[in-house]
Design a protein around this motif. Sequence first.
Motif, PDB file in Angstrom:
ATOM      1  N   VAL A 103       0.849  -1.177   0.000  1.00  0.00           N
ATOM      2  CA  VAL A 103       0.000   0.000   0.000  1.00  0.00           C
ATOM      3  C   VAL A 103       0.894   1.240   0.000  1.00  0.00           C
ATOM      4  CG1 VAL A 103      -0.237   0.146   2.522  1.00  0.00           C
ATOM      5  CG2 VAL A 103      -2.057   1.027   1.061  1.00  0.00           C
ATOM      6  N   GLY A 104       0.504   2.245  -0.754  1.00  0.00           N
ATOM      7  CA  GLY A 104       1.284   3.475  -0.847  1.00  0.00           C
ATOM      8  C   GLY A 104       2.320   3.456  -1.965  1.00  0.00           C
ATOM      9  N   SER A 105       2.566   2.303  -2.561  1.00  0.00           N
ATOM     10  CA  SER A 105       3.548   2.255  -3.650  1.00  0.00           C
ATOM     11  C   SER A 105       2.906   2.734  -4.950  1.00  0.00           C
ATOM     12  CB  SER A 105       4.113   0.836  -3.807  1.00  0.00           C
ATOM     13  OG  SER A 105       3.087  -0.065  -4.156  1.00  0.00           O
ATOM     14  N   ARG A 106       3.770   2.975  -5.927  1.00  0.00           N
ATOM     15  CA  ARG A 106       3.289   3.363  -7.255  1.00  0.00           C
ATOM     16  C   ARG A 106       3.704   2.279  -8.251  1.00  0.00           C
ATOM     17  NH1 ARG A 106       3.934   9.198  -9.329  1.00  0.00           N
ATOM     18  NH2 ARG A 106       6.020   8.452  -9.828  1.00  0.00           N
ATOM     19  N   VAL A 107       2.785   1.977  -9.166  1.00  0.00           N
ATOM     20  CA  VAL A 107       3.034   0.959 -10.181  1.00  0.00           C
ATOM     21  C   VAL A 107       2.740   1.538 -11.563  1.00  0.00           C
ATOM     22  CG1 VAL A 107       2.548  -0.980  -8.617  1.00  0.00           C
ATOM     23  CG2 VAL A 107       0.697  -0.020  -9.994  1.00  0.00           C
ATOM     24  N   ARG A 108       3.322   0.890 -12.564  1.00  0.00           N
ATOM     25  CA  ARG A 108       3.021   1.238 -13.954  1.00  0.00           C
ATOM     26  C   ARG A 108       3.183  -0.025 -14.793  1.00  0.00           C
ATOM     27  NH1 ARG A 108       8.341   4.741 -15.890  1.00  0.00           N
ATOM     28  NH2 ARG A 108       9.845   3.021 -15.718  1.00  0.00           N
ATOM     29  N   GLY A 109       2.606   0.007 -15.983  1.00  0.00           N
ATOM     30  CA  GLY A 109       2.717  -1.125 -16.884  1.00  0.00           C
ATOM     31  C   GLY A 109       3.736  -0.851 -17.973  1.00  0.00           C
ATOM     32  N   ARG A 110       4.581  -1.842 -18.248  1.00  0.00           N
ATOM     33  CA  ARG A 110       5.526  -1.799 -19.366  1.00  0.00           C
ATOM     34  C   ARG A 110       5.111  -2.908 -20.319  1.00  0.00           C
ATOM     35  NH1 ARG A 110      10.394   0.197 -20.521  1.00  0.00           N
ATOM     36  NH2 ARG A 110      10.726   0.968 -18.402  1.00  0.00           N
TER      37      ARG A 110
END
Length: 156
Positions: free
Chosen positions: A103-110
């Motif tokens: 929780v609190g992390s940031r994610v993105r898709g590659r």
Amino acid sequence: MSHTFNSAAALLAAEGTDLGCSEWLSISQQRIDLFAEATGDYQWIHVDPQRAAGGPFGACIAHGYLTQSLVNLFLPQLLVIDNLAMGVNYGSDRVRFPAPVRVGSRVRGRGQILRAEPLGDSVQLVVRVTVEIEGETRPGCVVDTISRYTFNPVAE
């Protein structure tokens, strides 16, 4: 920056294309709680911040399937299909969850187009989406998505 395709020929020629990255998305406890409510998965590692703080991950973590479901949010940021008569999600292959998404992390898709194959008058596209976690070396999810696209005829 998304890549745009408007014909079967263009999509077939794109095999091997690196699609780049989506925008970053913050993982909030509210998002995790809503996923728990939608799925009935209320395991404490996801929804009990006090207990999770003393658990193996040091905080609540996103459900693996929540992380995987975000691929549906990331794909349109990576890949735009124009001139489409119909597109369907056909499934996924090789789903893995190498690291917890706290929780609190940031994610993105590659994304990367692994395969583009003709299938009748459609194209079956396999795109590997790696859900990266900001500041981490291992991703939260790696999934090979399978989609089928049928295009409208291209005007000559």
